[in-house]
Design a protein around this motif. Structure first.
Motif, PDB file in Angstrom:
ATOM      1  N   PHE A  88      31.929  99.389  35.490  1.00  0.00           N
ATOM      2  CA  PHE A  88      32.367 100.449  34.914  1.00  0.00           C
ATOM      3  C   PHE A  88      34.014 100.340  34.486  1.00  0.00           C
ATOM      4  N   VAL A  89      34.555  99.505  34.938  1.00  0.00           N
ATOM      5  CA  VAL A  89      35.851  99.206  34.459  1.00  0.00           C
ATOM      6  C   VAL A  89      35.859  98.365  33.273  1.00  0.00           C
ATOM      7  N   THR A  90      34.877  97.373  33.140  1.00  0.00           N
ATOM      8  CA  THR A  90      34.637  96.408  31.961  1.00  0.00           C
ATOM      9  C   THR A  90      34.328  97.449  31.056  1.00  0.00           C
ATOM     10  N   VAL A  91      33.234  98.437  31.111  1.00  0.00           N
ATOM     11  CA  VAL A  91      32.805  99.420  29.941  1.00  0.00           C
ATOM     12  C   VAL A  91      34.150 100.241  29.575  1.00  0.00           C
ATOM     13  N   PHE A  92      34.961 100.866  30.513  1.00  0.00           N
ATOM     14  CA  PHE A  92      35.935 101.656  29.901  1.00  0.00           C
ATOM     15  C   PHE A  92      37.273 101.006  29.405  1.00  0.00           C
ATOM     16  N   ALA A  93      37.233  99.602  29.804  1.00  0.00           N
ATOM     17  CA  ALA A  93      38.355  98.854  29.138  1.00  0.00           C
ATOM     18  C   ALA A  93      37.910  98.633  27.831  1.00  0.00           C
ATOM     19  N   GLY A  94      36.335  98.387  27.513  1.00  0.00           N
ATOM     20  CA  GLY A  94      36.092  97.892  26.043  1.00  0.00           C
ATOM     21  C   GLY A  94      36.097  99.447  25.104  1.00  0.00           C
ATOM     22  N   LEU A  95      36.297 100.395  25.696  1.00  0.00           N
ATOM     23  CA  LEU A  95      36.586 101.776  24.740  1.00  0.00           C
ATOM     24  C   LEU A  95      37.867 101.690  24.286  1.00  0.00           C
ATOM     25  N   HIS A 108      43.967  93.600  43.073  1.00  0.00           N
ATOM     26  CA  HIS A 108      44.220  92.417  42.258  1.00  0.00           C
ATOM     27  C   HIS A 108      44.295  92.904  40.781  1.00  0.00           C
ATOM     28  N   TYR A 109      43.662  93.707  40.538  1.00  0.00           N
ATOM     29  CA  TYR A 109      43.536  93.871  38.768  1.00  0.00           C
ATOM     30  C   TYR A 109      44.572  94.471  38.388  1.00  0.00           C
ATOM     31  N   TRP A 110      45.558  95.154  38.945  1.00  0.00           N
ATOM     32  CA  TRP A 110      47.036  95.658  39.031  1.00  0.00           C
ATOM     33  C   TRP A 110      47.955  94.719  39.349  1.00  0.00           C
ATOM     34  N   ALA A 111      47.888  94.358  40.545  1.00  0.00           N
ATOM     35  CA  ALA A 111      48.965  93.367  41.269  1.00  0.00           C
ATOM     36  C   ALA A 111      48.394  91.919  41.471  1.00  0.00           C
ATOM     37  N   PRO A 112      48.174  91.268  40.389  1.00  0.00           N
ATOM     38  CA  PRO A 112      47.795  89.867  40.866  1.00  0.00           C
ATOM     39  C   PRO A 112      48.525  88.926  41.615  1.00  0.00           C
ATOM     40  N   ALA A 113      49.778  89.341  41.799  1.00  0.00           N
ATOM     41  CA  ALA A 113      50.700  88.342  42.474  1.00  0.00           C
ATOM     42  C   ALA A 113      50.546  88.775  43.969  1.00  0.00           C
ATOM     43  N   PHE A 114      50.312  90.112  44.455  1.00  0.00           N
ATOM     44  CA  PHE A 114      50.149  90.657  45.754  1.00  0.00           C
ATOM     45  C   PHE A 114      49.066  89.832  46.606  1.00  0.00           C
ATOM     46  N   PRO A 115      49.337  89.356  47.571  1.00  0.00           N
ATOM     47  CA  PRO A 115      48.258  88.896  48.472  1.00  0.00           C
ATOM     48  C   PRO A 115      47.153  89.745  48.787  1.00  0.00           C
ATOM     49  N   GLN A 116      45.807  89.294  48.348  1.00  0.00           N
ATOM     50  CA  GLN A 116      44.752  90.004  48.571  1.00  0.00           C
ATOM     51  C   GLN A 116      44.287  90.482  50.045  1.00  0.00           C
ATOM     52  N   ASP A 144      42.303 102.116  34.058  1.00  0.00           N
ATOM     53  CA  ASP A 144      43.077 102.130  35.204  1.00  0.00           C
ATOM     54  C   ASP A 144      42.306 103.338  35.970  1.00  0.00           C
ATOM     55  N   ALA A 145      42.006 104.423  35.349  1.00  0.00           N
ATOM     56  CA  ALA A 145      41.423 105.476  35.905  1.00  0.00           C
ATOM     57  C   ALA A 145      40.452 105.148  36.841  1.00  0.00           C
ATOM     58  N   MET A 146      39.234 104.346  36.277  1.00  0.00           N
ATOM     59  CA  MET A 146      38.040 103.918  36.905  1.00  0.00           C
ATOM     60  C   MET A 146      38.251 102.970  37.956  1.00  0.00           C
ATOM     61  N   ASN A 147      39.325 101.945  37.836  1.00  0.00           N
ATOM     62  CA  ASN A 147      39.726 101.333  38.867  1.00  0.00           C
ATOM     63  C   ASN A 147      40.231 101.944  40.061  1.00  0.00           C
ATOM     64  N   LEU A 148      40.929 103.092  39.916  1.00  0.00           N
ATOM     65  CA  LEU A 148      41.549 104.095  40.972  1.00  0.00           C
ATOM     66  C   LEU A 148      40.109 104.732  41.756  1.00  0.00           C
ATOM     67  N   VAL A 149      39.092 105.001  40.768  1.00  0.00           N
ATOM     68  CA  VAL A 149      37.976 105.630  41.619  1.00  0.00           C
ATOM     69  C   VAL A 149      37.285 104.769  42.242  1.00  0.00           C
ATOM     70  N   VAL A 150      37.277 103.425  41.830  1.00  0.00           N
ATOM     71  CA  VAL A 150      36.568 102.558  42.625  1.00  0.00           C
ATOM     72  C   VAL A 150      37.104 101.960  43.962  1.00  0.00           C
ATOM     73  N   ILE A 151      38.460 102.070  43.842  1.00  0.00           N
ATOM     74  CA  ILE A 151      39.381 102.020  45.275  1.00  0.00           C
ATOM     75  C   ILE A 151      39.092 102.831  46.157  1.00  0.00           C
TER      76      ILE A 151
END
Length: 440
Positions: free
Chosen positions: A249-256, A98-106, A263-270
């Motif tokens: 972790f996404v919050t931290v890297f987004a803040g950098l 949902h972080y990448w595709a908010p319109a796609f049904p979760q 996006d890379a960290m979001n892929l890892v957590v997936i």
């Protein structure tokens, strides 16, 4: 690597964000306490595994050291653990995408992810092992990168980072010590699955050589990854920067400010969530087959594929995962927390059974080359800690209250199931029928 892969999942990658937002920097104390309990559980498991490696793992030990009813109850509670853990993982995958595709049904994202992990588990054990190794490697690499980056940010006081975040913004206990205690359930869930290394013992070459190294390796790596990561998360940003439903972790890297880092960290957590869900199907497939052979689970759960994969048990659990997709469809805001709370009941049962079985093994006079430190005192301290976690659940939040109120229902269902199993096993009062002349 399988044990590390199973343990490093949404409990850390997603759950830590919401708990930091609720308890503040003192959350690190909860992780340290649960980590100590996990250490004793793993060493108890190590002593049991070296005594007798078994693919059914603690279910087999429960039957030997407590009784057949305990094997039945612990097996089904372990299934409850992984069934609801899988639901939590699928929920997390939907939130991450949902972080990448908010319109796609979760709910559809969760369904697609379920189809993928079922296919992997049904194909072969070798494919599962290879994929899980690389999933685990990716997670370990990601957390290692975070630990290095976080340490650099804190040491050089980059941006808001620094040890001052542990005591600023309301102090070390900004919301009070009771909320730190209330977070224990979710923290115990975060450590769940470390016992997977014991289940793999029955399919491992040279377990007496491999298992001690694997267990000790899992213990110290998990301690560094969990306690170290949460401590750094609390220092890199103020605890008020984190929120439930978003990976810290996404919050931290987004803040950098690096465009691709989040996006890379979001892929890892997936992949982390997929990995844990993958491990859950592996574990429950084998536990259910072990129970089906003893007629303690539906006969279908004992079926093997042509590749000797326990497809019956895997599909049985997958059906429960489908129910989780439905739960997420109707309660998207609460599905994750409800699933983790119910799964924690299974985790606590599993850990308690392992610690108690090791206690009974030691009382039998057995002495191991890989003993649990401090036994029997550490056994009773660990059991007391697990009981405390359960007793705190109804006072934490409404989702944990739901799980706590389910305890009588779960106990009743297991008791009814055991009654049915015993009746099936009971010999006929008239004794075995005499063979007919044709049979003679």
């Amino acid at each position: 690597m399988i044990a590390i892969g199973g343990a490093i999942g949404v409990g850390l990658f997603l759950g830590a964000g919401g708990r930091l937002a609720a308890a503040g920097p003192a959350l690190v104390l909860s992780y340290a306490a649960a980590g100590l309990a996990a250490f004793f559980v793993m060493r108890a498991l190590g002593e049991l595994v070296l005594y007798r490696p078994a693919s059914g793992s603690f279910v087999e030990y429960a039957g030997e050291f407590i009784g057949p009813w305990a094997a039945f109850a612990s097996g089904w509670m372990y299934w409850i653990n992984w069934a609801f853990t899988g639901i939590a993982e699928l929920t997390a995958i939907a939130l991450y995408v949902h972080y990448w595709a908010p319109a796609f049904p979760q709910w559809l994202t969760a369904l697609i992810a379920l189809g993928f992990v079922v296919a992997v588990n049904l194909l072969s054990v070798r494919l599962f092992g290879e994929l899980e190794f690389w999933f685990a490697m990716l997670k370990v690499l990601a957390i290692t990168v975070f630990l290095v980056v976080g340490l650099v940010l804190v040491v050089f006081a980059v941006g808001e980072a620094g040890p001052h975040n542990l005591t600023s913004h309301g102090g070390f206990f900004p919301t009070g010590a009771p909320l730190v205690l209330m977070s224990l359930q979710s923290v115990v869930f975060a450590y769940a699955s470390i016992e997977l290394v014991g289940i793999t013992a029955g399919e491992t070459a040279r377990p007496h050589e491999v298992m001690p190294k694997a267990i000790n390796g899992v213990v110290w790596r998990i301690a560094i990854f969990y306690v170290g990561s949460v401590a750094l998360l609390a220092m890199v940003l103020p605890w008020t920067a984190y929120r439930a439903g978003t990976s810290p972790f996404v919050t931290v890297f987004a803040g950098l400010g690096i465009p691709w880092a989040a996006d890379a960290m979001n892929l890892v957590v997936i992949t982390a969530a997929l990995s844990s869900c993958n491990s859950g199907l592996y574990a429950t497939g084998r536990i259910l087959r072990s129970m089906a052979v003893k007629r303690e689970a539906p006969r279908f759960a004992g079926n093997l594929s042509s590749r000797f994969v326990p497809m019956g048990g895997i599909l049985f659990t997958a059906i429960m995962f489908l129910g989780g997709v439905a739960l997420f469809y109707f309660l998207p805001e609460r599905a994750f927390n409800i699933a983790t709370a119910v799964a924690s009941l299974g985790v606590i049962t599993t850990w308690g059974v392992l610690v108690y079985c090791q206690l009974r093994l030691r009382k039998s006079g057995h002495r191991s080359a890989f003993p649990m430190p401090g036994s029997p005192y550490t056994n009773w301290l660990t059991l007391a800690f697990l009981l405390l976690v359960v007793l705190l659940m109804p006072f934490a939040d409404r989702d944990q209250l739901v799980a706590f109120l389910l305890i009588p229902a779960l106990a009743g269902a297991i008791a009814l199931g055991w009654t049915i199993v015993k009746r099936r096993r009971a010999p006929s009062p008239a004794g075995p029928a005499a063979p007919s002349p044709a049979e003679s």
